[in-house]
Design an enzyme around this catalytic site. Structure first.
Site, PDB file in Angstrom:
ATOM      1  N   ARG A 109       5.611   4.236   6.328  1.00 38.89           N
ATOM      2  CA  ARG A 109       7.057   4.500   6.211  1.00 38.89           C
ATOM      3  C   ARG A 109       7.878   3.411   6.883  1.00 38.89           C
ATOM      4  O   ARG A 109       8.863   2.931   6.323  1.00 38.89           O
ATOM      5  CB  ARG A 109       7.412   5.864   6.801  1.00 38.89           C
ATOM      6  N   ASN A 147       7.003  11.264   4.738  1.00 36.41           N
ATOM      7  CA  ASN A 147       5.665  11.808   4.529  1.00 36.41           C
ATOM      8  C   ASN A 147       5.781  13.154   3.846  1.00 36.41           C
ATOM      9  O   ASN A 147       6.725  13.908   4.088  1.00 36.41           O
ATOM     10  CB  ASN A 147       4.939  12.003   5.862  1.00 36.41           C
TER      11      ASN A 147
END
Length: 93
Positions: free
Chosen positions: A19, A37
């Site tokens: 990320r 996520n």
């Protein structure tokens, strides 16, 4: 109006800095959107930008991800979802 794209990346993509690396790459390309996520172990996001080439560059990068990731699949599709101009590209929890 910028076109928005939703993506879902599967493989070893959680716990490997995916990320944060995606945010850095998107910011470097001047893109807007978010990444997060998912409970199933995938990573999903939404991206838009004034430069189609920059958006496609992020798509190409997502196919590989950062060096610590092992990308198995990338789902990528155009969506009718606005991306906030003032937020930049952010990591969501």
């Amino acid at each position: 109006m910028q076109e928005s794209y939703r993506f879902v990346v599967t493989g070893r993509v959680q716990g490997v800095g995916f990320r944060v690396a995606t945010r850095r790459k998107a910011q470097a390309l001047g893109l807007l959107g978010w990444v997060r996520n998912c409970p199933d172990g995938s990573v999903e996001g939404l991206v838009a930008g004034a430069s189609f080439e920059a958006v496609m560059s992020l798509r190409d990068w997502l196919r590989r991800g950062p060096p610590t990731a092992q990308v198995e699949t990338l789902e990528w599709r155009a969506v009718d979802a606005p991306v906030a101009d003032d937020a930049g590209f952010v990591v969501r929890r």
